[in-house]
Scaffold this active site. Structure first.
Site, PDB file in Angstrom:
ATOM      1  CB  SER A 172      -1.121   0.046   1.318  1.00  0.00           C
ATOM      2  OG  SER A 172      -1.887   1.130   1.640  1.00  0.00           O
ATOM      3  CB  SER A 173       2.659   3.776  -1.942  1.00  0.00           C
ATOM      4  OG  SER A 173       2.331   2.010  -2.963  1.00  0.00           O
TER       5      SER A 173
END
Length: 204
Positions: A172-173
């Site tokens: 996740s980013s």
């Protein structure tokens, strides 16, 4: 599948097997599910890259969370596109244009949620500048509250093709892209993008 997945796969496989052979074998199902998630997360599907010297493609899969001028008070301000990658998105980063990586800067920082407005200013990130014939594109790999490592497979001075794999961000980013003024932005907030495939900018 990205090679960064192998240490996780080996570790989880060993733990799952050891627990499966113990009296607590049902707990092994938890590690099998984690193993399946890791394999899914680090997937690296082949993509059909569009052709053209006047286009910019999405550097990542995900959802557009922001489209704005970097300097709203300036008429000729570059444009910023922010892309949020959920844990279910492909996390491979691709080059938005063909060219040469002229500069790479790793900036240490915090790990606040990538959806926060100030994440691009205070979070850990890689800032990659790609140039081609006077065109300069800036791509940022931004870590998040879960993502703790931005991986870049290229170095300054290396050439990249349009849509070529250049790195990934773990778990996740966010990926930001700064487009020069001579490009029209073709996406809006809420759009879903496919890295290396979706055309997000075109030269005037």
């Amino acid at each position: 599948m990205a090679s960064e997945a192998y240490p996780y796969i080996i570790f989880l496989s060993i733990v799952a097997i050891m627990i499966a052979l113990s009296p607590f074998y049902l707990i092994a199902l938890v590690f099998v599910l984690l193993l399946a998630f890791v394999v899914y997360f680090f997937r690296d599907p082949e993509r059909t890259i569009p052709s053209g010297n006047d286009i910019i493609v999405a550097p990542a899969d995900g959802r557009v969370t922001k489209v704005a001028k970097v300097n709203p008070d300036q008429v000729d301000s570059p444009s910023l596109i922010s892309i949020f990658l959920s844990p279910l998105d492909v996390h491979i980063n691709r080059s938005p244009i063909a060219g040469r990586i002229s500069e790479v800067n790793h900036i240490k920082g915090r790990f606040v949620p990538a959806t926060r407005e100030d994440a691009s200013l205070i979070n850990e990130q890689n800032v990659i500048t790609i140039e081609n014939g006077g065109v300069k594109i800036i791509m940022k790999q931004i870590a998040g509250i879960i993502a703790r490592r931005c991986v870049l497979w290229k170095k300054a001075g290396e050439s990249v093709a349009l849509g070529e794999r250049v790195g990934l961000i773990k778990f996740s980013s966010r990926t930001d892209l700064i487009l020069p003024t001579e490009y029209n932005v073709l996406v809006k907030v809420g759009d879903r993008l496919k890295g290396g495939v979706t055309i997000i900018g075109r030269k005037n």
